[in-house]
Design a protein around this motif. Structure first.
Motif, PDB file in Angstrom:
ATOM      1  N   ILE A 200       7.401   7.671  10.254  1.00  0.00           N
ATOM      2  CA  ILE A 200       8.282   6.281  10.535  1.00  0.00           C
ATOM      3  C   ILE A 200       7.545   5.129  10.962  1.00  0.00           C
ATOM      4  O   ILE A 200       7.662   4.118  10.430  1.00  0.00           O
ATOM      5  CB  ILE A 200       9.626   6.627  11.147  1.00  0.00           C
ATOM      6  N   ILE A 201       7.144   5.421  12.226  1.00  0.00           N
ATOM      7  CA  ILE A 201       6.352   4.220  12.824  1.00  0.00           C
ATOM      8  C   ILE A 201       5.407   3.644  12.082  1.00  0.00           C
ATOM      9  O   ILE A 201       5.222   2.369  12.132  1.00  0.00           O
ATOM     10  CB  ILE A 201       5.981   4.587  14.349  1.00  0.00           C
ATOM     11  N   TYR A 202       4.457   4.468  11.320  1.00  0.00           N
ATOM     12  CA  TYR A 202       3.324   3.860  10.636  1.00  0.00           C
ATOM     13  C   TYR A 202       3.722   3.371   9.179  1.00  0.00           C
ATOM     14  O   TYR A 202       3.267   2.159   8.822  1.00  0.00           O
ATOM     15  CB  TYR A 202       2.346   5.067  10.310  1.00  0.00           C
ATOM     16  N   LEU A 203       4.993   3.731   8.554  1.00  0.00           N
ATOM     17  CA  LEU A 203       5.642   3.098   7.729  1.00  0.00           C
ATOM     18  C   LEU A 203       6.227   1.550   8.061  1.00  0.00           C
ATOM     19  O   LEU A 203       5.928   0.637   7.153  1.00  0.00           O
ATOM     20  CB  LEU A 203       6.410   3.938   6.976  1.00  0.00           C
ATOM     21  N   ALA A 204       6.664   1.562   9.366  1.00  0.00           N
ATOM     22  CA  ALA A 204       7.006   0.290   9.641  1.00  0.00           C
ATOM     23  C   ALA A 204       5.950  -0.577   9.800  1.00  0.00           C
ATOM     24  O   ALA A 204       6.008  -1.747   9.263  1.00  0.00           O
ATOM     25  CB  ALA A 204       7.933   0.659  11.048  1.00  0.00           C
ATOM     26  N   ALA A 205       4.794  -0.231  10.332  1.00  0.00           N
ATOM     27  CA  ALA A 205       3.704  -0.913  10.495  1.00  0.00           C
ATOM     28  C   ALA A 205       3.080  -1.322   8.983  1.00  0.00           C
ATOM     29  O   ALA A 205       2.702  -2.509   8.819  1.00  0.00           O
ATOM     30  CB  ALA A 205       2.551  -0.222  11.225  1.00  0.00           C
TER      31      ALA A 205
ATOM     32  N   PRO B 103      -6.870  -1.043   8.823  1.00  0.00           N
ATOM     33  CA  PRO B 103      -7.137  -2.004   9.990  1.00  0.00           C
ATOM     34  C   PRO B 103      -5.812  -2.625  10.184  1.00  0.00           C
ATOM     35  O   PRO B 103      -5.364  -2.850  11.127  1.00  0.00           O
ATOM     36  CB  PRO B 103      -7.946  -3.082   9.305  1.00  0.00           C
ATOM     37  N   GLY B 104      -4.693  -2.781   9.163  1.00  0.00           N
ATOM     38  CA  GLY B 104      -3.424  -3.223   9.325  1.00  0.00           C
ATOM     39  C   GLY B 104      -2.483  -2.656  10.259  1.00  0.00           C
ATOM     40  O   GLY B 104      -1.686  -3.182  10.736  1.00  0.00           O
ATOM     41  N   ILE B 105      -2.893  -1.406  10.404  1.00  0.00           N
ATOM     42  CA  ILE B 105      -1.781  -0.317  11.183  1.00  0.00           C
ATOM     43  C   ILE B 105      -2.648   0.094  12.425  1.00  0.00           C
ATOM     44  O   ILE B 105      -2.225   0.994  12.997  1.00  0.00           O
ATOM     45  CB  ILE B 105      -1.257   0.788  10.365  1.00  0.00           C
TER      46      ILE B 105
ATOM     47  N   THR C 194      -1.220   0.243  15.843  1.00  0.00           N
ATOM     48  CA  THR C 194       0.056   1.284  15.965  1.00  0.00           C
ATOM     49  C   THR C 194      -0.830   2.702  16.250  1.00  0.00           C
ATOM     50  O   THR C 194      -0.474   3.465  16.950  1.00  0.00           O
ATOM     51  CB  THR C 194       0.849   1.533  14.768  1.00  0.00           C
ATOM     52  N   ILE C 195      -1.735   2.938  15.375  1.00  0.00           N
ATOM     53  CA  ILE C 195      -2.522   4.153  15.655  1.00  0.00           C
ATOM     54  C   ILE C 195      -3.135   4.257  16.952  1.00  0.00           C
ATOM     55  O   ILE C 195      -3.069   5.225  17.379  1.00  0.00           O
ATOM     56  CB  ILE C 195      -3.715   4.345  14.402  1.00  0.00           C
ATOM     57  N   ILE C 196      -3.666   3.042  17.329  1.00  0.00           N
ATOM     58  CA  ILE C 196      -4.181   3.257  18.772  1.00  0.00           C
ATOM     59  C   ILE C 196      -3.247   3.567  19.693  1.00  0.00           C
ATOM     60  O   ILE C 196      -3.433   4.501  20.559  1.00  0.00           O
ATOM     61  CB  ILE C 196      -4.998   1.887  19.085  1.00  0.00           C
ATOM     62  N   ILE C 197      -2.102   2.876  19.705  1.00  0.00           N
ATOM     63  CA  ILE C 197      -1.092   3.103  20.786  1.00  0.00           C
ATOM     64  C   ILE C 197      -0.566   4.460  20.696  1.00  0.00           C
ATOM     65  O   ILE C 197      -0.434   5.269  21.660  1.00  0.00           O
ATOM     66  CB  ILE C 197       0.083   2.239  20.459  1.00  0.00           C
TER      67      ILE C 197
ATOM     68  N   ARG D 259      -8.406   0.815  -5.205  1.00  0.00           N
ATOM     69  CA  ARG D 259      -7.313   1.451  -4.368  1.00  0.00           C
ATOM     70  C   ARG D 259      -7.953   1.903  -2.983  1.00  0.00           C
ATOM     71  O   ARG D 259      -7.347   1.664  -1.854  1.00  0.00           O
ATOM     72  CB  ARG D 259      -6.547   2.576  -5.000  1.00  0.00           C
ATOM     73  N   LEU D 260      -9.157   2.796  -3.119  1.00  0.00           N
ATOM     74  CA  LEU D 260      -9.429   3.433  -1.872  1.00  0.00           C
ATOM     75  C   LEU D 260     -10.179   2.155  -1.136  1.00  0.00           C
ATOM     76  O   LEU D 260      -9.937   2.285   0.098  1.00  0.00           O
ATOM     77  CB  LEU D 260     -10.977   4.182  -2.099  1.00  0.00           C
ATOM     78  N   ARG D 261     -10.678   1.383  -1.576  1.00  0.00           N
ATOM     79  CA  ARG D 261     -11.340   0.120  -0.616  1.00  0.00           C
ATOM     80  C   ARG D 261     -10.089  -0.518   0.036  1.00  0.00           C
ATOM     81  O   ARG D 261     -10.302  -0.830   1.200  1.00  0.00           O
ATOM     82  CB  ARG D 261     -12.281  -0.915  -1.513  1.00  0.00           C
ATOM     83  N   GLN D 262      -9.361  -0.746  -0.690  1.00  0.00           N
ATOM     84  CA  GLN D 262      -8.069  -1.611  -0.228  1.00  0.00           C
ATOM     85  C   GLN D 262      -7.497  -0.701   0.902  1.00  0.00           C
ATOM     86  O   GLN D 262      -7.304  -1.062   2.086  1.00  0.00           O
ATOM     87  CB  GLN D 262      -6.982  -1.697  -1.341  1.00  0.00           C
ATOM     88  N   THR D 263      -7.433   0.594   0.863  1.00  0.00           N
ATOM     89  CA  THR D 263      -6.720   1.305   1.972  1.00  0.00           C
ATOM     90  C   THR D 263      -7.526   1.303   3.129  1.00  0.00           C
ATOM     91  O   THR D 263      -7.323   1.275   4.295  1.00  0.00           O
ATOM     92  CB  THR D 263      -6.816   2.856   1.561  1.00  0.00           C
ATOM     93  N   TRP D 264      -8.923   1.454   2.695  1.00  0.00           N
ATOM     94  CA  TRP D 264     -10.012   1.407   3.900  1.00  0.00           C
ATOM     95  C   TRP D 264     -10.281   0.267   4.566  1.00  0.00           C
ATOM     96  O   TRP D 264     -10.046   0.234   5.855  1.00  0.00           O
ATOM     97  CB  TRP D 264     -11.208   1.976   3.506  1.00  0.00           C
ATOM     98  N   HIS D 265     -10.133  -0.923   3.744  1.00  0.00           N
ATOM     99  CA  HIS D 265     -10.422  -2.361   4.344  1.00  0.00           C
ATOM    100  C   HIS D 265      -9.120  -3.211   4.804  1.00  0.00           C
ATOM    101  O   HIS D 265      -9.209  -4.050   5.647  1.00  0.00           O
ATOM    102  CB  HIS D 265     -11.238  -3.256   3.606  1.00  0.00           C
TER     103      HIS D 265
END
Lengths: 314, 293
Positions: free
Chosen positions: A192-197, A226-228, A231-234, A216-222
């Motif tokens: 949930i928390i990642y989806l929110a991010a 990075p956009g989330i 959240t991942i670090i927290i 798509r893969l590039r989009q996910t990676w770049h």
């Protein structure tokens, strides 16, 4: 007194601590029971930790018991279970970190690719159901599924030509079972928390990437990751802080003497020795050792993260 | 825009993955319900999957006749209602001051509160302290020591912070004192969040068992989860079967396996019933919390 000085005194007055306390006395009144609660049920036990350095005697009480310094700590460090407990505790949370931590992130990424809103919501709702079910119920179901005589898992094993095994009685399966249960239970809720991010990642970035020829893969990676990443670090800091604090609730329900070799962790050991055997000082010493390591781990990861990624809990 | 082949393949994979995920999540529950309604021999031979085999209600009859389950249910219900009420009051009492800029010493208090999330006395000292307060083996031990979840209180504080100060100022000008402002302006605006936090607490109480193991001796106070553990995990089926009036071992074996499943269903049913209606509140709670931890 000139009008200017009178003005000045009043001005100072308004910023004095006493003035401000009086001004918010209603808030203080409100907060009083809360602070009493924290003192009684959080800070008093922290001071109660002194029994780790004492020979706690039920009749003498916490204060009158004799000081023994680090006796119980060295008793723990020299115990033949010390290494086993550290290893088990560490490995169980390490597996949780390696397999359990990425699972919700992957689920969130996959759910994010799901464009049908209704289907997505249904999947989500189903996926976090286990989070609300009590540990007792989950472990009860788990035990039934692993049952030697009629459990689903053993039925499958037999169907594929294997022999029926008492999985919960064999030390070599425990970590796998515990980690799987953890993933099953936490994957949906954790996502949930990642989806929110993910909803905060700007769509323009994706368009820009598409124009630049990114798939798509590039989009996910770049862009997505990075956009989330904050959240991942927290979440990662929290997780690393818990590396040596595997909770006892689930394990106490799952384990048995035959698999202590891999299943006994610090918290379950504290429960058995400290509470069941009533070795209070020893239990408190082991518990204190465990919490201190947790505190050190959290602050270290937090400091590292602050330095390298500018994301931190505090 | 035309989809590439790999995109179509991915979408299929993703769809199948989602379906498998749902089955994996739901199957255990369906199987438990089906088993509880099946005849014992089908269950003991492991033949039950999605649907009951040899539908009957014998297991439930045995469970219903078992006095402890009822007492356990009553206790759990009381702990949940009283506990959640205490939780909500205490959480608001703590979260509101912490959210107000004019609360002098706010940062110190926030630290005092937040520190407990990272360090605590641990099992043994907490047990001894609670013993010293004389709470051991009382009703209150199940609701007072957990009166505040720091995490929930911080979520609530974050929510209160989002309420514009202007609203309060307007209320003050209209002649409300602090108490009235909170009661008539702030709280009505927060009902959704209060519901969310309340649900978190309520589920916590419903599912609690560990504190009961540590702090309760009198089985008359045990929550239903503890009976579940006794029956299913510690394999004390005999007791409940004997209570059902079956005298010989043969009759006993008629329900021995299905009873476990029936007890699981009984313990989990309330959660499963309310879950579809309230789950969106839970999600909202995580969202509020994720804004700033």
């Amino acid at each position: 007194m000139s009008p200017a000085t009178a003005q000045k005194t009043r001005h100072l007055d308004q910023h004095s601590a006493w003035y401000r306390i009086r001004k918010s006395k209603f808030l203080y009144l409100m907060f009083l029971p809360v602070i009493v609660y924290y003192i009684m049920f959080c800070y008093a036990p922290m001071f109660g930790l002194v029994i780790a350095f004492k020979d706690y005697n039920v009749f003498k009480g916490i204060w009158a018991s004799k000081w023994v310094g680090f006796k119980y700590f060295s008793q723990f460090f020299e115990s033949r279970f010390f290494f086993r407990l550290i290893r088990n505790t560490f490995l169980i949370s390490f597996y949780g970190l390696i397999f359990g931590f990425p699972a919700p992130i992957i689920l969130a990424l996959l759910l994010n690719e799901q464009k049908d809103g209704v289907f997505k919501r249904v999947v989500q709702t189903i996926s976090y159901l286990p989070h609300f079910i009590s540990t007792v119920v989950l472990v009860s179901m788990f035990v039934q599924f692993l049952s030697v005589n009629n459990g689903l898992i053993n039925n499958l094993v037999e169907a594929f030509g294997g022999t029926r095994t008492y999985f919960l009685g064999d030390p070599k399966y425990f970590r796998t079972l515990y980690t799987s249960l953890g993933i099953w239970r936490g994957i949906g809720w954790g996502s949930i928390i990642y989806l929110a991010a993910l909803t905060n990642v700007s769509p323009e970035l994706y368009e820009a990437c598409l124009i630049d020829g990114g798939g798509r893969l590039r989009q996910t990676w770049h862009i997505t990751l990075p956009g989330i990443s904050n959240t991942i670090i927290i979440m990662l800091i929290f997780r690393v802080g818990e590396l040596l604090s595997v909770g006892s609730e689930t394990i106490l329900l799952m384990y048995n003497e035959a698999i202590y070799e891999t299943a006994d962790v610090i918290s379950t050991y504290v429960y058995r020795r400290g509470l069941i055997n009533a070795e209070y000082s020893f239990g408190a010493a082991v518990g204190l050792f465990n919490s201190l390591i947790g505190l050190i781990l959290v602050s270290t990861t937090n400091a590292l993260s602050k330095r390298f990624s500018e994301t931190s809990l505090w | 825009m035309k989809k590439s082949n790999s995109r179509i393949a991915f979408e299929w994979f993703n769809f199948v993955f989602m379906i498998v995920l749902c089955v994996v999540m739901l199957y255990p529950f369906l199987n438990v319900v089906a088993s509880s309604l099946s005849n014992n021999s089908a269950v003991s031979r492991g033949r039950v999957t999605f649907f009951p085999i040899g539908f009957n209600l014998e297991a439930y009859k045995a469970v219903v006749r078992y006095q402890h389950i009822w007492t356990g249910y009553k206790n759990t219900l009381l702990y949940t209602i009283v506990g959640t009420a205490i939780n909500l009051v205490m959480t608001v009492l703590g979260a509101y001051p912490l959210s107000r800029k004019q609360f002098y010493g706010r940062s110190v208090f926030t630290f005092i509160v937040a520190f407990t999330m990272f360090f605590g006395g641990g099992l043994i000292p907490t047990y001894l302290i609670i013993n010293a307060y004389g709470l051991l083996d009382t009703f209150w031990v199940m609701v007072i020591p957990g009166a505040i979840s720091t995490y929930n209180m911080i979520i609530m504080r974050t929510f209160f912070q989002g309420i514009p100060v202007e609203l309060e100022e307007a209320a003050t000008i209209d002649g409300c004192n602090d108490m009235q402002t909170l009661w008539k302006v702030i709280l009505p605006l927060s009902t959704a969040s209060l519901m969310t936090i309340g649900m978190f607490y309520a589920v916590g109480h419903w599912n609690a068992w560990f504190n009961a193991v540590i702090y309760l001796r009198d089985s008359g106070r045990f929550p239903v989860q503890l009976w579940l553990r006794t029956i299913v995990l510690q394999n004390q089926v005999r007791d409940i079967v004997e209570g059902s009036g079956a005298v010989d071992t043969e009759a006993e074996n008629l329900v021995a396996d299905t009873i476990k499943f029936a007890v699981i269903v009984v313990a989990v049913l309330p959660i499963l019933c309310v879950y579809p209606f309230v789950q969106k509140y839970f999600v909202k709670g995580v969202m509020i919390g994720s804004v700033k931890g």
